[in-house]
Design a protein around this motif. Structure first.
Motif, PDB file in Angstrom:
ATOM      1  N   GLU A 170       5.622  39.455 -20.800  1.00  0.00           N
ATOM      2  CA  GLU A 170       5.031  40.297 -19.646  1.00  0.00           C
ATOM      3  C   GLU A 170       4.635  39.880 -18.361  1.00  0.00           C
ATOM      4  O   GLU A 170       4.319  40.419 -17.426  1.00  0.00           O
ATOM      5  CB  GLU A 170       3.255  40.727 -20.364  1.00  0.00           C
ATOM      6  N   ARG A 171       5.189  38.545 -18.427  1.00  0.00           N
ATOM      7  CA  ARG A 171       4.383  37.646 -17.340  1.00  0.00           C
ATOM      8  C   ARG A 171       5.036  38.074 -15.859  1.00  0.00           C
ATOM      9  O   ARG A 171       4.116  38.036 -14.872  1.00  0.00           O
ATOM     10  CB  ARG A 171       4.863  36.248 -17.610  1.00  0.00           C
ATOM     11  N   ALA A 172       6.397  38.428 -15.691  1.00  0.00           N
ATOM     12  CA  ALA A 172       6.953  38.541 -14.435  1.00  0.00           C
ATOM     13  C   ALA A 172       6.495  40.007 -13.889  1.00  0.00           C
ATOM     14  O   ALA A 172       6.195  39.899 -12.753  1.00  0.00           O
ATOM     15  CB  ALA A 172       8.525  38.701 -14.720  1.00  0.00           C
ATOM     16  N   LYS A 213       2.777  43.028 -10.314  1.00  0.00           N
ATOM     17  CA  LYS A 213       1.571  43.849  -9.822  1.00  0.00           C
ATOM     18  C   LYS A 213       0.516  43.174  -9.097  1.00  0.00           C
ATOM     19  O   LYS A 213      -0.340  43.618  -8.469  1.00  0.00           O
ATOM     20  CB  LYS A 213       0.905  44.325 -11.428  1.00  0.00           C
ATOM     21  N   LEU A 214       0.237  41.730  -9.496  1.00  0.00           N
ATOM     22  CA  LEU A 214      -0.645  40.924  -8.750  1.00  0.00           C
ATOM     23  C   LEU A 214      -0.497  40.949  -7.456  1.00  0.00           C
ATOM     24  O   LEU A 214      -1.288  41.310  -6.471  1.00  0.00           O
ATOM     25  CB  LEU A 214      -0.834  39.701  -9.372  1.00  0.00           C
ATOM     26  N   GLY A 215       0.889  40.830  -7.012  1.00  0.00           N
ATOM     27  CA  GLY A 215       1.296  40.867  -5.672  1.00  0.00           C
ATOM     28  C   GLY A 215       0.972  41.918  -5.016  1.00  0.00           C
ATOM     29  O   GLY A 215       0.481  42.238  -3.632  1.00  0.00           O
ATOM     30  N   CYS A 230      -1.423  44.014  -5.460  1.00  0.00           N
ATOM     31  CA  CYS A 230      -2.848  44.129  -5.316  1.00  0.00           C
ATOM     32  C   CYS A 230      -3.471  43.364  -4.058  1.00  0.00           C
ATOM     33  O   CYS A 230      -4.057  43.908  -3.219  1.00  0.00           O
ATOM     34  CB  CYS A 230      -3.867  43.654  -6.413  1.00  0.00           C
ATOM     35  N   PHE A 231      -3.015  42.280  -4.012  1.00  0.00           N
ATOM     36  CA  PHE A 231      -3.219  41.423  -2.597  1.00  0.00           C
ATOM     37  C   PHE A 231      -2.496  41.962  -1.465  1.00  0.00           C
ATOM     38  O   PHE A 231      -3.115  42.056  -0.401  1.00  0.00           O
ATOM     39  CB  PHE A 231      -2.279  39.964  -3.060  1.00  0.00           C
ATOM     40  N   GLY A 232      -1.342  42.684  -1.702  1.00  0.00           N
ATOM     41  CA  GLY A 232      -0.721  43.419  -0.615  1.00  0.00           C
ATOM     42  C   GLY A 232      -1.564  44.766  -0.021  1.00  0.00           C
ATOM     43  O   GLY A 232      -1.842  44.862   1.254  1.00  0.00           O
ATOM     44  N   ILE A 233      -2.381  45.436  -0.932  1.00  0.00           N
ATOM     45  CA  ILE A 233      -3.183  46.335  -0.665  1.00  0.00           C
ATOM     46  C   ILE A 233      -4.480  45.890  -0.025  1.00  0.00           C
ATOM     47  O   ILE A 233      -4.741  46.340   1.004  1.00  0.00           O
ATOM     48  CB  ILE A 233      -3.790  47.067  -1.857  1.00  0.00           C
ATOM     49  N   GLY A 234      -4.797  44.544  -0.335  1.00  0.00           N
ATOM     50  CA  GLY A 234      -6.035  43.910   0.202  1.00  0.00           C
ATOM     51  C   GLY A 234      -5.766  43.381   1.855  1.00  0.00           C
ATOM     52  O   GLY A 234      -6.437  43.769   2.631  1.00  0.00           O
ATOM     53  N   VAL A 235      -4.203  42.861   2.074  1.00  0.00           N
ATOM     54  CA  VAL A 235      -4.039  42.736   3.227  1.00  0.00           C
ATOM     55  C   VAL A 235      -4.082  43.943   4.392  1.00  0.00           C
ATOM     56  O   VAL A 235      -4.520  43.752   5.562  1.00  0.00           O
ATOM     57  CB  VAL A 235      -2.476  42.209   3.331  1.00  0.00           C
ATOM     58  N   GLN A 249       7.069  45.198  -5.386  1.00  0.00           N
ATOM     59  CA  GLN A 249       6.439  44.160  -6.410  1.00  0.00           C
ATOM     60  C   GLN A 249       5.731  44.922  -7.497  1.00  0.00           C
ATOM     61  O   GLN A 249       5.748  44.533  -8.590  1.00  0.00           O
ATOM     62  CB  GLN A 249       5.244  43.300  -5.655  1.00  0.00           C
ATOM     63  N   GLY A 250       5.091  46.051  -6.989  1.00  0.00           N
ATOM     64  CA  GLY A 250       4.365  46.999  -8.093  1.00  0.00           C
ATOM     65  C   GLY A 250       5.175  48.004  -8.855  1.00  0.00           C
ATOM     66  O   GLY A 250       4.850  48.106 -10.028  1.00  0.00           O
TER      67      GLY A 250
END
Length: 417
Positions: free
Chosen positions: A141-143, A148-150, A152-157, A284-285
């Motif tokens: 599941e890791r990759a 998906k985490l990237g 989320c951070f992109g949306i934050g940016v 990423q997503g």
């Protein structure tokens, strides 16, 4: 809240600041998704620096100071997470962010502005979140989860950058800093209440590994370098660094290239970088997970360096901004795939008790590029022009492809999902 506070940077940034009658034009250049600076505050930092009498050279020194601190702090932060837990590490990150913004909000002189950079040595929100994901996901599941985490951070940016500009205009240069202090403290509270104290799996053999890891200080360079001596780690780490270096140099110089080579104005360059950021979020997503379910890690690494090579050739032939918009898609695909897959491989190549230190070491790659990149990129651009970045990209990645083809990298080949 957490994803709105930090600028990625599986993206990072490098800035080009032109001081003139209109003020300061700022353009972020994502490197590989690692966090660089808080999104809603970086724009106001430029205006604050100018108001304090800092010129473009001085601002460059300010950013270099930030890069060096992040470079030094990444591995230490990872060791801290391994020894005291990811909850403690993320809490430290957001408390450091609060101190960072608090000092920035009272920076009424250039020395205070430089002093405000010091807490950034422990500001590693994205690596901290990656450590939690690494501990709580299986190898399969890791990759996909890291991708998906990237996202989320992109949306934050995107939200944070827009919000920061609006707040600065309406309420003053210091207001985003005040708000960021509060938001960072709220994020620290969320981390302490929602994330378990210890996220690493409880294994019998891990107890021995942890005692070995805990036998030395958080600041032990020997323990950090020990990870690179583990089977298969050094090779993958070097591939991670070298494959993305030419792209990193190009992105660091992109603001200058966009003005001198493409003939774009500041606003147009900003739109172009937003386009790059959106592509990064989509890959990423939505794309990484599909790729990892169909191909082995080795195949994805080889595909990435091949795509990088093709991008290098296209950059040599590039003559206008439309060409760049076309090239950006495979560039982002290779950049994100290589970054996420190598992070996944490296965390699986070390004992569970050392995954934090390994991710901290990975987090030091973008700051290293941002620190040495302006000098190397400037020399290449001045002496050989834009095509130099293409030739470098092509040469480095063809060499890497031949190396990977002739060697078993990674040593344990597996399909991620």
């Amino acid at each position: 809240m957490m994803v709105l506070l930090l600028r990625p940077g599986k993206a990072g940034t490098q800035t080009w600041c032109s001081w003139g009658e209109r003020g300061c034009d700022f353009h972020p250049s994502p490197l590989d998704g690692q966090p660089a600076q808080p999104a809603w505050n970086l724009g106001s930092l430029l205006y604050l620096a100018k108001s304090l009498g800092l010129d473009s050279v001085g601002f460059g020194y300010l950013q270099t100071t930030f890069g060096v601190l992040q470079l030094l702090g990444g591995p230490i932060f990872g060791r801290f997470a391994d020894q005291y837990g990811t909850r403690a590490a993320l809490t430290l990150s957001y408390l450091s962010g609060s101190a960072f913004f608090l000092l920035l909000s009272i920076s009424t002189s250039v020395p205070l502005l430089f002093l405000s950079r010091i807490p950034s040595v422990f500001m590693h929100g994205l690596p901290g979140a990656q450590m939690v994901i690494t501990d709580l996901t299986t190898h399969a599941e890791r990759a996909d989860a890291l991708g998906k985490l990237g996202l989320c951070f992109g949306i934050g940016v995107i939200i944070g950058s827009s919000l920061g500009g609006t707040l600065s205009t309406k309420f003053g240069t210091y207001f985003p800093s005040y708000l960021a202090v509060v938001a960072s403290l709220i994020s620290a509270v969320i981390v302490m209440t929602c994330i378990p104290a210890h996220t690493k799996p409880k294994l019998k053999e891990q107890a021995t590994q942890q005692r070995t890891s805990h036998s030395s200080s958080v600041f032990s360079l020997k323990e950090i370098l020990r990870l690179l001596k583990l089977p298969g780690v050094k090779e993958v780490f070097l591939i991670k660094v070298l494959s993305g270096l030419p792209t990193g140099l190009f992105l660091i110089m992109f603001s200058i290239i966009s003005m001198n080579f493409f003939g774009l104005e500041a606003a147009q360059t900003g739109y172009l970088m937003s386009y790059f950021g959106v592509l990064q979020m989509v890959v990423q997503g939505l794309v990484i997970g599909r790729l990892t379910s169909r191909f082995t890690e080795r195949n994805l690494i080889m595909l990435s360096v091949l795509v990088f090579s093709g991008v290098g050739l296209a950059m040599v032939l590039m003559t206008n901004v439309f060409h760049y918009c076309v090239i950006a898609l495979p560039m982002v695909l290779a950049l994100c795939t290589m970054g996420i897959i190598t992070d996944s491989i490296l965390t699986k190549s070390v004992p569970p008790s050392d995954t934090g230190a390994m991710l901290g070491l990975c987090a030091s790659v973008p700051p290293l590029t941002r620190t040495v990149g302006p000098t190397l990129g400037g020399i290449l651009y001045k002496m050989f022009g834009v095509s130099a970045f293409g030739y470098l990209q092509l040469t480095v990645n063809i060499a890497l492809f031949l190396y990977i083809f002739n060697n078993k990298v990674p040593q344990k080949e597996e399909r991620v999902q």
